[in-house]
Design a protein around this motif. Structure first.
Motif, PDB file in Angstrom:
ATOM      1  N   THR A 287       1.255  -0.921  -0.175  1.00 45.60           N
ATOM      2  CA  THR A 287      -0.036  -0.412   0.528  1.00 45.60           C
ATOM      3  C   THR A 287       0.660   1.203  -0.317  1.00 45.60           C
ATOM      4  O   THR A 287       1.623   1.242   0.893  1.00 45.60           O
ATOM      5  N   SER A 321      -4.699   7.502   7.139  1.00 49.50           N
ATOM      6  CA  SER A 321      -5.087   6.792   5.552  1.00 49.50           C
ATOM      7  C   SER A 321      -3.386   6.757   5.232  1.00 49.50           C
ATOM      8  O   SER A 321      -2.658   7.145   5.727  1.00 49.50           O
ATOM      9  N   ARG A 324      -4.779   5.457  -0.496  1.00 50.77           N
ATOM     10  CA  ARG A 324      -6.584   4.749  -0.498  1.00 50.77           C
ATOM     11  C   ARG A 324      -6.985   3.833   0.968  1.00 50.77           C
ATOM     12  O   ARG A 324      -8.587   3.699   0.947  1.00 50.77           O
ATOM     13  N   GLY A 325      -6.078   3.493   1.662  1.00 54.76           N
ATOM     14  CA  GLY A 325      -6.320   2.356   2.407  1.00 54.76           C
ATOM     15  C   GLY A 325      -6.474   3.154   3.951  1.00 54.76           C
ATOM     16  O   GLY A 325      -6.035   4.529   4.040  1.00 54.76           O
ATOM     17  N   ASP A 359      -0.206  -6.400   9.293  1.00 57.76           N
ATOM     18  CA  ASP A 359      -0.816  -6.076   8.028  1.00 57.76           C
ATOM     19  C   ASP A 359      -1.892  -7.863   7.770  1.00 57.76           C
ATOM     20  O   ASP A 359      -0.972  -8.496   7.539  1.00 57.76           O
ATOM     21  N   GLY A 363      -1.779  -5.119   0.334  1.00 55.29           N
ATOM     22  CA  GLY A 363      -2.514  -3.364  -0.034  1.00 55.29           C
ATOM     23  C   GLY A 363      -4.144  -3.222   0.534  1.00 55.29           C
ATOM     24  O   GLY A 363      -4.070  -3.729   1.297  1.00 55.29           O
ATOM     25  N   GLY A 364      -4.203  -1.882  -0.029  1.00 57.44           N
ATOM     26  CA  GLY A 364      -5.926  -1.351   0.342  1.00 57.44           C
ATOM     27  C   GLY A 364      -5.502  -1.354   2.217  1.00 57.44           C
ATOM     28  O   GLY A 364      -5.029  -0.936   1.978  1.00 57.44           O
ATOM     29  N   ASP A 365      -6.613  -1.667   2.802  1.00 58.46           N
ATOM     30  CA  ASP A 365      -6.332  -1.432   4.526  1.00 58.46           C
ATOM     31  C   ASP A 365      -5.476  -1.592   4.964  1.00 58.46           C
ATOM     32  O   ASP A 365      -4.556  -2.811   4.843  1.00 58.46           O
TER      33      ASP A 365
END
Length: 494
Positions: A287, A321, A324-325, A359, A363-365
């Motif tokens: 991310t 943030s 975009r996560g 994590d 990717g993502g959050d």
């Protein structure tokens, strides 16, 4: 050791001789005065502050306690530099100080053997600090501290990086304006280049064991009331340029409020904090983007009456943030210590547990904890391999003082990944080993042994040995040789 260590004995010996000579000079210089005025010297007990060495700021030393003392009759030549009155009423004064440190280090199979051009190497680290602290009454103050950090022939991965070399620069350079707010309260406004030391320094600290401690530029307001210190601040980290004057970067910002003080209802201490980070570009587990992260947390610590037990419990939650996560991360630390009733040795044993979230998927959050600007060296092994991210680490230790001035300690650490879908991170937040090729969690174990001897209040020496025993995760992600770390240091502080 290899040939790169051959210059070490001569230069290290010269530094040791210099330190002993400086100490001898103070004794010889002051001897006649002290002998001639022994009764006067005995009647005059100077209240010197302790030297703030290690991960502590020299700017926290208050030498105004020497005001009015006969510094010509003391047993320490450096006292003359600690309170230099610049006006007849001694309301304007100057303090000078400094430190010389030489440390030899040797790594065997650095980074588990994944190091170029050499896997194993020895080298010498030299560091010099010099400070001036000017007080214009008790309300205005200016503090400056320069440093020079040098490294000899380091041929491990990275070589002579900015973590080891900063030839000549300003470490601290700030001004204070103190505003009294009544008898129990005050507010100090501080602006300029400064080290930050918050609480246990697990999140924000200079990391003095490092050859080049970190520093920041910005402002802070230090409020004192009812035993509490409350510090709102906004700073930018200073980036090291080995051969030019260091500059702060607008790509990173650190801000927030840190408060520390005693609890009224029980005899323990409390830290409460909000720390914000705004980083232009960050990358965690695939991310990528601007990172806006907030950390809310606290720590409580103290002693349990006269039982000999001491404790520490701390934790923090992060939100915000990254690209975009969304960010949702956390960390927890617990410590339980016990000082055995053996005054001649002062033995203390402790158990500790450290947790920092990882994590769940690339990717993502983002669930990886961001340790900000920590002093990891004191808490996650002296080899400084592992950072407080995606980590589960139980550890234990023992320390004792068999003779005055000597402290011996032994620590044992174990490391697991918290998430098997996230990387193993180093102390600077970079990826030490990627975590996408195996679900193995066990990273390994580290054993640290350290001896520290305070020869005098000025002269200190220390030596240590650490070994990292690699685990399944290391063996499945690359080279997996056990690492050894030897170091020997001497420093003279005045």
């Amino acid at each position: 050791m290899r040939s790169s260590m051959r210059p070490l004995p001569r230069r290290f010996g010269l530094t040791l001789a210099l330190g002993l000579a400086l100490h001898a000079l103070s004794v010889v210089h002051d001897g006649p005065a002290v002998w001639a005025q022994s009764s006067q010297a005995a009647a005059t007990e100077l209240k010197r502050p302790a030297y703030q060495i290690g991960s502590a700021g020299r700017f926290n030393e208050d030498w105004s306690t020497l005001k009015g003392a006969d510094l010509g009759a003391t047993d320490d030549v450096w006292d003359r530099l600690k309170f230099i009155p610049l006006d007849p009423d001694e309301n304007v004064w100057l303090t000078l100080g400094g430190q010389v440190r030489e440390r030899g280090e040797y790594f065997g199979h650095f980074l588990f053997g994944d190091s170029e051009p050499k896997q194993s190497d020895g080298y010498l680290l030299s560091r010099f600090r010099l400070s001036a602290d000017l007080h214009v009454t008790r309300y205005v103050r200016m503090f400056a501290e320069g440093r020079s950090a040098l490294a000899l022939d380091r041929a491990l991965a990275g070589g002579r990086t900015t973590s080891f070399v900063d030839e000549l620069d300003l470490m601290n350079g700030f001004a204070d304006i103190m505003i009294p707010l009544g008898q129990p309260a005050s507010l100090t406004l501080r602006g300029g280049r400064q080290e930050l030391l918050f609480g246990s320094q697990r999140l924000v600290g200079p990391g003095d064991f490092s050859q080049v401690p970190r520093t920041f530029e910005g402002g802070a307001a230090i409020g004192q009331i009812a035993g509490w210190t409350i510090t709102p601040f906004w700073v930018q980290p200073v980036l090291v340029d080995k051969y030019h004057f260091n500059q702060s970067t607008s790509d990173q910002e650190l801000f927030g409020v840190f408060g520390t003080g005693p609890l009224v209802v029980v005899a323990v201490n409390l830290d409460l904090y909000w720390l914000g980070a705004n980083n232009k570009t960050a990358s965690l587990n695939r991310t990528i983007g601007r990172e806006r992260r907030h950390t809310l947390g606290g720590r409580v610590w103290g002693k349990l009456g006269a039982t000999g037990l001491d404790f520490e419990v701390g934790g923090g939650a992060q939100f915000g943030s990254l690209g975009r996560g969304d960010v949702a991360a956390s960390m927890v630390t617990t410590v339980l210590g016990y000082t055995l009733p053996v005054p001649s040795l002062s033995p203390r044993v402790y158990l500790e547990f450290d947790y920092a979230s990882g994590d769940d998927k690339p990717g993502g959050d983002v669930g990886t904890f961001n340790p900000l600007f920590p002093n990891n060296h004191s808490y996650l092994g002296y080899m400084d391999y592992v950072g407080r991210q995606n980590l589960v680490s139980p550890n234990a230790g023992l320390s004792l003082s068999p003779i005055q001035g000597l402290t011996l300690s032994l620590q044992q650490y174990f490391f697991w990944r918290e998430s098997d879908r996230d990387a193993l991170y180093n102390k600077s937040g970079g990826v030490l080993r990627p975590g996408s090729t195996t679900t193995a969690r066990y990273v390994g174990a580290e054993t640290d042994a350290l001896a520290t001897y305070n020869v005098t209040r000025h002269l200190q020496g220390y030596a240590g040995y650490s070994r990292f025993f690699t685990g399944e995760f290391i063996s499945k992600t690359g080279k997996d040789k056990d690492s050894d770390f030897y170091y020997l240091a001497i420093q003279y502080t005045f």
